[in-house]
Design an enzyme around this catalytic site. Sequence first.
Site, PDB file in Angstrom:
ATOM      1  N   GLY C  29     -75.022  15.115  27.913  1.00 19.50           N
ATOM      2  CA  GLY C  29     -75.686  16.332  28.363  1.00 19.50           C
ATOM      3  C   GLY C  29     -75.989  16.357  29.846  1.00 19.50           C
ATOM      4  N   CYS C 237     -64.613  39.029   6.911  1.00 19.36           N
ATOM      5  CA  CYS C 237     -63.398  39.354   7.658  1.00 19.36           C
ATOM      6  C   CYS C 237     -62.565  40.350   6.854  1.00 19.36           C
ATOM      7  CB  CYS C 237     -62.593  38.079   7.928  1.00 19.36           C
ATOM      8  SG  CYS C 237     -60.982  38.406   8.689  1.00 19.36           S
ATOM      9  N   CYS C 240     -58.908  38.421   6.145  1.00 22.82           N
ATOM     10  CA  CYS C 240     -58.773  37.258   5.270  1.00 22.82           C
ATOM     11  C   CYS C 240     -59.945  37.122   4.300  1.00 22.82           C
ATOM     12  CB  CYS C 240     -58.601  35.973   6.080  1.00 22.82           C
ATOM     13  SG  CYS C 240     -60.144  35.383   6.814  1.00 22.82           S
ATOM     14  N   CYS C 262     -61.724  37.748  11.954  1.00 17.45           N
ATOM     15  CA  CYS C 262     -62.088  36.443  12.487  1.00 17.45           C
ATOM     16  C   CYS C 262     -61.727  36.379  13.971  1.00 17.45           C
ATOM     17  CB  CYS C 262     -61.324  35.328  11.784  1.00 17.45           C
ATOM     18  SG  CYS C 262     -61.716  35.169  10.055  1.00 17.45           S
ATOM     19  N   CYS C 268     -57.912  32.486  10.607  1.00 18.07           N
ATOM     20  CA  CYS C 268     -57.672  33.689   9.829  1.00 18.07           C
ATOM     21  C   CYS C 268     -56.261  33.653   9.218  1.00 18.07           C
ATOM     22  CB  CYS C 268     -57.833  34.926  10.718  1.00 18.07           C
ATOM     23  SG  CYS C 268     -58.065  36.461   9.821  1.00 18.07           S
TER      24      CYS C 268
END
Lengths: 256, 227, 289
Positions: C29, C237, C240, C262, C268
């Site tokens: 980080g 979605c 899909c 998606c 997808c």
Amino acid sequence: MTPLLEVENISKSYGARVGCTDVSFDLYPGEVMGIVGESGSGKSTLLNCLAGHLCPDLGAVRFDTRADGLRDTLTMSEPERRMLGRTDWAFVHQNPRDGLRMNVSAGGNVGERLMAVNARHYGDIRASAMDWLGRVEIAHDRIDDRPTGFSGGMQQRLQIARNLVMGPRLVFMDEPTGGLDVSVQARLLDLLRGLVRDMNLSAIIVTHDLAVVRLLADRLMVMKDGNVIETGLTDQVLDDPQHAYTQLLVSSVLQV
Amino acid sequence: MIHVENVSKSFTLHNQAAAEIPVMAGASLCVAPGECVALTGASGAGKSTLMRMIYGNYLTASGRIMVGEVDVARAAPREIIALRRYTLGYVSQFLRVVPRVSTRDVVAEPLLATGATRAEALAQAETLLARLNIPERLWPLSPTTFSGGEQQRVNIARGFAYPYPALLLDEPTASLDPDNRATVLAMIGEAKDRGAAIIGIFHDRMARDEVCDRTLDVSQFTPGRAT
Amino acid sequence: MSDYNFAYLDEQTKRMIRRAILKGLAIPGHQVPFASREMPMPYGWGTGGVQVSAAILTPEDTLKVIDQGADDTTNAVSIRRFFQKTAGVAVTEATAQASVIQTRHRIPEADLRADQILVYQVPIPEPLRFLEPSEVETRKMHALEDYGLMHVKLYEDISQHGDIATAYAYPVKVEGRYVMDPSPIPKFDNPKLEMAGIQLFGAGREQRIYAIPPYTRVVSLDFDDYPFQPTKADHACDLCGAQNSYLDELIVDDDGGRVFMCSDTDYCSTRRKQGHVGAQGLPYAEGAT
């Protein structure tokens, strides 16, 4: 009784130019000390040395910490000093813009210190901010407004709220009523007096305004050319000044 | 309660060729609890100076000024602050307050400083203001705009708000009408009854005779003017 | 093969970048400064991510590049071609087959494995920047763990919008120490920052690299009474039928008709190949889009 702050032989120079020389004093809990002197007398240098903003060349500044008693804040590690700076110490700048975040709302400004010490409950933080805005006489419906839209006096009061929210024990003030109209000054002075009394604050106030110290400070320190030339009870120094410069200073005040 | 022993004082005026002006020498004075002593002497004899030295407002060059357990001539500022807060009250001729603070708050302040609750302090302030005939409509206003007599009474109310064991009164009855004068004298009498040691300056001879147990002419302490 | 050095950058530069990456992995980080090079693309187009990718690519790698989850947008296509030309590495659109994935603003829906590396393009690495303009001061704040300001930003959100309105680049605390900007990924992706793969972040203009090693604790900042919530459109979605993937909303006609699909195109199409069909979806056909 232990002093809250012990200042010993503080000296600071900027190259050949003297900032302040060999300043020592003790400040006890609940005491308000004024430092007066003309521009360039070293009073701001001294204040910045005491508050850890400047590192003096010589001397010690011992503060009575809650955990370990008297500690020299100059030899403390920076994280410790920062922690002091956001819990037990507060610093009120002459220009509120130096002490506020102008792009953050009034509530966020007051809440920052709380969040810095891990307050993580929004409702509580907001309640504290609300409480403090009330204490410094800022209307509650201004909590989400940015200080850019506030008057000078309101900004200064907001800065005070932001500084006092943590319940500090020592407040440094650099010309706190500096840029304000006299009528606004009076209100601020009364507010500060009440807060100092109710919170048993100790304070060190730097100003060139003798009327301000007469109303706010218990004790007075007069500086000239980096030296402390006279100290004592505020009204005693102002009414029975001993040093030539202090006599001149007191007699130079314009009468209204 | 108040013991002044062999006190002297001079002013040095640095900005006027460092002229040194002796104003007092060998001053001594004792005031017992419940006693009121009036300082007398011609104008300029040093009545106010002595009073201010006892209050710590003027520095004392030599000698001792014991108020209770504290030697004002040598005490640190914070000791004098504590003394003024709990022991030694002072009613001056001038009212010096933060502008725009209400009369009620001005009078309540000495009580708040000793830790009284706001409600107690305000109640006591209102009682005193009423007794001294300050109209209730003026209580929320700042005393800075009041007449001289009104300011004087506000000053007295403030000085009597807390029951100090020692009191200094500088012309407390000047510029008061007969009714208010009587009230103030009654208040001084009550303070004596509760055991306060009082030093006062009264030009008003009748008032002096009414409340003072004895007088002290400070002219005897005035050094010969070396001119 | 071209005349470029493998993956465009010279070897000295790659070493310098690798050192920054290793330091970043060692201090999760923490922003490590590096000497960012001029790249043959403008700042803002992924110069940081490209330099990180160039430093870690080997000839055996298979590269996938996505922009907002899609493999077929300009930015993704350009960068993929760049490495095909300068490194000659294999490329793929299939998440599972890639060993290095460079991304802009998304984390793939499929869980990454320990042998995969995710490289983020980062515009502004400093999470404190919008509240504290001074770099000297923000560095000091990181060093001293002085992070009150980060919560001030969230406080401002709630006070102005009634809720934490920050929807992307949502700040996180890494392994209990450094507060980090996860790049402008939607906050829906924040929980996925705790993963098996290595995550590297490169900011070219700002000259910073930082990293999250595998299985590192990454906590999204919040308040007790306003807990962090990874949100997405409340929809499945339309192509899909996936219930739990991050969706793009498309206006498809002048009558305000809309389609949710998606944002991760590979996810997808993989689902559609497996026979999943959404509300408006056609069955998968080879060559159809």
